[in-house]
Motif scaffolding. Structure first.
Motif, short mmCIF file in Angstrom:
data_model
loop_
_atom_site.label_atom_id
_atom_site.label_comp_id
_atom_site.label_asym_id
_atom_site.label_seq_id
_atom_site.Cartn_x
_atom_site.Cartn_y
_atom_site.Cartn_z
N LEU A 42 0.85 -1.20 0.00
CA LEU A 42 0.00 0.00 0.00
C LEU A 42 0.88 1.25 0.00
N LEU A 62 3.03 0.02 4.19
CA LEU A 62 2.26 1.27 4.19
C LEU A 62 3.20 2.48 4.13
N ALA A 65 2.15 6.09 3.17
CA ALA A 65 0.68 6.09 3.04
C ALA A 65 0.07 7.19 3.90
N ALA A 82 5.55 0.87 7.96
CA ALA A 82 4.82 2.11 7.70
C ALA A 82 5.73 3.32 7.88
N ALA A 85 4.75 7.23 7.14
CA ALA A 85 3.30 7.28 6.92
C ALA A 85 2.70 8.42 7.74
#
Length: 168
Positions: A42, A62, A65, A82, A85
């Motif tokens: 993602l 992520l 993201a 992540a 993020a």
């Protein structure tokens, strides 16, 4: 071939997207309640206001993201990556972030009540106004964390296993 697609406000409840590459997609306001996003890519996805309650994001990517005000309560984010993020205002109540990689992630105003961050990598993460009530940070890496002094720490298990009640 789901990269750069528009899933904005789509109903994807309980969808199995395990292993998919959704990089660059717009998932603003999407309903991903109970979705399986295990090992899903993602990268750079916009998940602003998305509903990811009780979703599976084990080993998902992520990185960069946008999860601003997303609801990830009760979700499994074990070993998620992540870095960088934006999780400003996200609800991560009761989420499992064991060994999550969250370097330079913005958690400003996020709710991490009852979250498990055991062994998480939080270096350079912004924790301003982040609620860490009853959160577990055992063995978490907090070097150069920003604004830990402005986070809510109440019954919070710190990396050295001590309990911090300074914000109760």
């Amino acid at each position: 071939i789901l990269r750069n697609k528009n899933f904005s406000k789509m109903n994807l409840r309980n969808a199995n997207l395990s292993g998919a590459d959704l990089s660059g997609s717009n998932m603003t306001g999407a309903d991903l309640t109970g979705a399986d996003l295990t090992q899903t890519t993602l990268y750079g996805v916009n998940l602003t206001d998305a509903d990811l309650v009780n979703s599976q994001l084990v080993e998902a990517t992520l990185t960069t993201a946008n999860l601003t005000t997303a609801d990830l309560s009760g979700s499994n984010l074990r070993q998620v990556s992540a870095a960088s993020a934006n999780m400003t205002g996200a609800d991560l109540t009761g989420a499992d972030l064991t060994k999550a990689y969250l370097e330079t992630t913005d958690l400003t105003g996020a709710n991490l009540t009852d979250a498990n961050l055991t062994g998480a990598f939080l270096e350079r993460t912004n924790l301003e106004n982040t609620d860490l009530t009853d959160a577990v940070l055992t063995d978490a890496k907090l070097n150069w964390v920003k604004n830990l002094d402005k986070a809510v720490l109440c019954r919070t298990t710190m990396p050295d296993a001590t309990v911090d009640n300074s914000g109760c």
